[in-house]
Design a protein around this motif. Structure first.
Motif, mmCIF file in Angstrom:
data_model
loop_
_atom_site.group_PDB
_atom_site.id
_atom_site.type_symbol
_atom_site.label_atom_id
_atom_site.label_comp_id
_atom_site.label_asym_id
_atom_site.label_seq_id
_atom_site.Cartn_x
_atom_site.Cartn_y
_atom_site.Cartn_z
ATOM 1 N N GLY A 7 48.640 41.291 48.033
ATOM 2 C CA GLY A 7 49.629 40.381 47.493
ATOM 3 C C GLY A 7 49.575 40.181 45.993
ATOM 4 N N HIS A 8 48.875 41.055 45.286
ATOM 5 C CA HIS A 8 48.782 40.919 43.837
ATOM 6 C C HIS A 8 49.936 41.634 43.149
ATOM 7 C CE1 HIS A 8 44.820 39.268 44.419
ATOM 8 N NE2 HIS A 8 44.430 40.356 45.046
ATOM 9 N N LYS A 9 50.347 41.096 42.029
ATOM 10 C CA LYS A 9 51.384 41.721 41.218
ATOM 11 C C LYS A 9 50.772 42.854 40.404
ATOM 12 C CE LYS A 9 53.921 37.426 40.736
ATOM 13 N NZ LYS A 9 54.258 36.313 39.844
ATOM 14 N N THR A 10 51.605 43.818 40.048
ATOM 15 C CA THR A 10 51.149 44.975 39.284
ATOM 16 C C THR A 10 50.449 44.559 37.997
ATOM 17 O OG1 THR A 10 52.951 46.296 40.208
ATOM 18 C CG2 THR A 10 51.885 47.157 38.236
ATOM 19 N N GLU A 11 50.985 43.560 37.314
ATOM 20 C CA GLU A 11 50.386 43.108 36.055
ATOM 21 C C GLU A 11 48.972 42.562 36.285
ATOM 22 O OE1 GLU A 11 53.444 41.489 37.157
ATOM 23 O OE2 GLU A 11 54.498 43.214 36.355
ATOM 24 N N GLU A 12 48.799 41.845 37.397
ATOM 25 C CA GLU A 12 47.478 41.283 37.727
ATOM 26 C C GLU A 12 46.497 42.398 38.048
ATOM 27 O OE1 GLU A 12 49.046 37.133 39.791
ATOM 28 O OE2 GLU A 12 48.839 38.927 41.024
ATOM 29 N N ILE A 13 46.960 43.404 38.747
ATOM 30 C CA ILE A 13 46.105 44.548 39.094
ATOM 31 C C ILE A 13 45.700 45.291 37.826
ATOM 32 C CG2 ILE A 13 46.059 46.784 40.259
ATOM 33 C CD1 ILE A 13 47.950 45.474 42.394
ATOM 34 N N GLN A 14 46.654 45.498 36.930
ATOM 35 C CA GLN A 14 46.339 46.177 35.672
ATOM 36 C C GLN A 14 45.304 45.382 34.884
ATOM 37 O OE1 GLN A 14 47.310 49.339 34.400
ATOM 38 N NE2 GLN A 14 45.581 48.756 33.122
ATOM 39 N N GLU A 15 45.426 44.069 34.898
ATOM 40 C CA GLU A 15 44.459 43.228 34.197
ATOM 41 C C GLU A 15 43.051 43.424 34.769
ATOM 42 O OE1 GLU A 15 43.569 38.512 33.480
ATOM 43 O OE2 GLU A 15 45.655 39.153 33.638
ATOM 44 N N LYS A 16 42.949 43.560 36.075
ATOM 45 C CA LYS A 16 41.638 43.807 36.702
ATOM 46 C C LYS A 16 41.086 45.163 36.264
ATOM 47 C CE LYS A 16 40.856 40.127 39.056
ATOM 48 N NZ LYS A 16 39.754 39.239 38.721
ATOM 49 N N PHE A 17 41.960 46.171 36.220
ATOM 50 C CA PHE A 17 41.506 47.487 35.753
ATOM 51 C C PHE A 17 41.107 47.436 34.280
ATOM 52 C CE2 PHE A 17 43.533 49.359 39.575
ATOM 53 C CZ PHE A 17 42.505 50.204 39.959
ATOM 54 N N ASP A 18 41.833 46.663 33.483
ATOM 55 C CA ASP A 18 41.467 46.503 32.072
ATOM 56 C C ASP A 18 40.082 45.861 31.943
ATOM 57 O OD1 ASP A 18 43.909 47.579 31.283
ATOM 58 O OD2 ASP A 18 44.811 45.634 30.801
ATOM 59 N N ASN A 19 39.846 44.812 32.721
ATOM 60 C CA ASN A 19 38.542 44.140 32.687
ATOM 61 C C ASN A 19 37.421 45.095 33.107
ATOM 62 O OD1 ASN A 19 39.759 41.752 31.877
ATOM 63 N ND2 ASN A 19 39.841 40.915 33.948
ATOM 64 N N MET A 20 37.685 45.892 34.141
ATOM 65 C CA MET A 20 36.714 46.880 34.613
ATOM 66 C C MET A 20 36.407 47.887 33.506
ATOM 67 S SD MET A 20 37.431 50.020 37.233
ATOM 68 C CE MET A 20 38.258 50.890 35.892
ATOM 69 N N ILE A 39 33.838 48.506 42.066
ATOM 70 C CA ILE A 39 33.867 47.802 43.356
ATOM 71 C C ILE A 39 34.496 46.417 43.206
ATOM 72 C CG2 ILE A 39 32.384 46.703 45.094
ATOM 73 C CD1 ILE A 39 30.640 49.247 44.990
ATOM 74 N N LYS A 40 34.287 45.766 42.079
ATOM 75 C CA LYS A 40 34.923 44.458 41.857
ATOM 76 C C LYS A 40 36.446 44.579 41.958
ATOM 77 C CE LYS A 40 31.341 42.738 38.730
ATOM 78 N NZ LYS A 40 31.040 42.381 37.323
ATOM 79 N N VAL A 41 36.990 45.665 41.419
ATOM 80 C CA VAL A 41 38.441 45.886 41.496
ATOM 81 C C VAL A 41 38.847 46.165 42.938
ATOM 82 C CG1 VAL A 41 40.365 47.336 40.744
ATOM 83 C CG2 VAL A 41 38.573 46.703 39.117
ATOM 84 N N VAL A 42 38.065 46.982 43.621
ATOM 85 C CA VAL A 42 38.382 47.313 45.015
ATOM 86 C C VAL A 42 38.393 46.041 45.866
ATOM 87 C CG1 VAL A 42 37.511 48.482 47.082
ATOM 88 C CG2 VAL A 42 37.597 49.700 44.895
#
Length: 108
Positions: free
Chosen positions: A43-56, A33-36
């Motif tokens: 407006g996030h860049k793909t790299e930033e989104i991947q970083e969130k998924f990595d943290n999750m 849910i934190k990622v969602v």
């Protein structure tokens, strides 16, 4: 701002399987849910989104010991349920990241 599907049931298969303690499935769900919530802010860049998924994924990795202590583990059924949930999220938000890449930090 795109809101996530409020009718979507996170980790449905894990919740339906008594092998997985509900309070631990809740912890996995909370990390997702934190990622969602992050993705709902556009407006996030793909790299930033991947970083969130990595943290999750790393946070979910850290739950493995707690699963073990409760006679459970993050195994095939859990991996598939988490993968399906992540796949749905990626498609819902039209994110061009492969599911396996999104959860690439997993050790389950």
């Amino acid at each position: 701002m795109k809101k996530f599907d409020e009718n979507y049931i996170y980790l449905k298969d894990m919740y339906n399987d008594s092998y997985f303690p509900k309070f631990l499935v809740d912890k996995v769900r909370d990390e997702i849910i934190k990622v969602v919530e992050y993705l709902e802010e556009e407006g996030h860049k793909t790299e930033e989104i991947q970083e969130k998924f990595d943290n999750m994924t790393i946070a979910i990795n850290d739950l493995q010991e707690e699963f073990d202590e409760n006679d459970s583990e993050i195994e095939t059924g859990a991996r598939e349920s988490i993968g399906e949930t992540v796949d749905y999220i990626l498609k819902y938000f039209d994110i061009d990241i492969d599911t396996e890449t999104a959860i690439g930090e997993r050790d389950w």
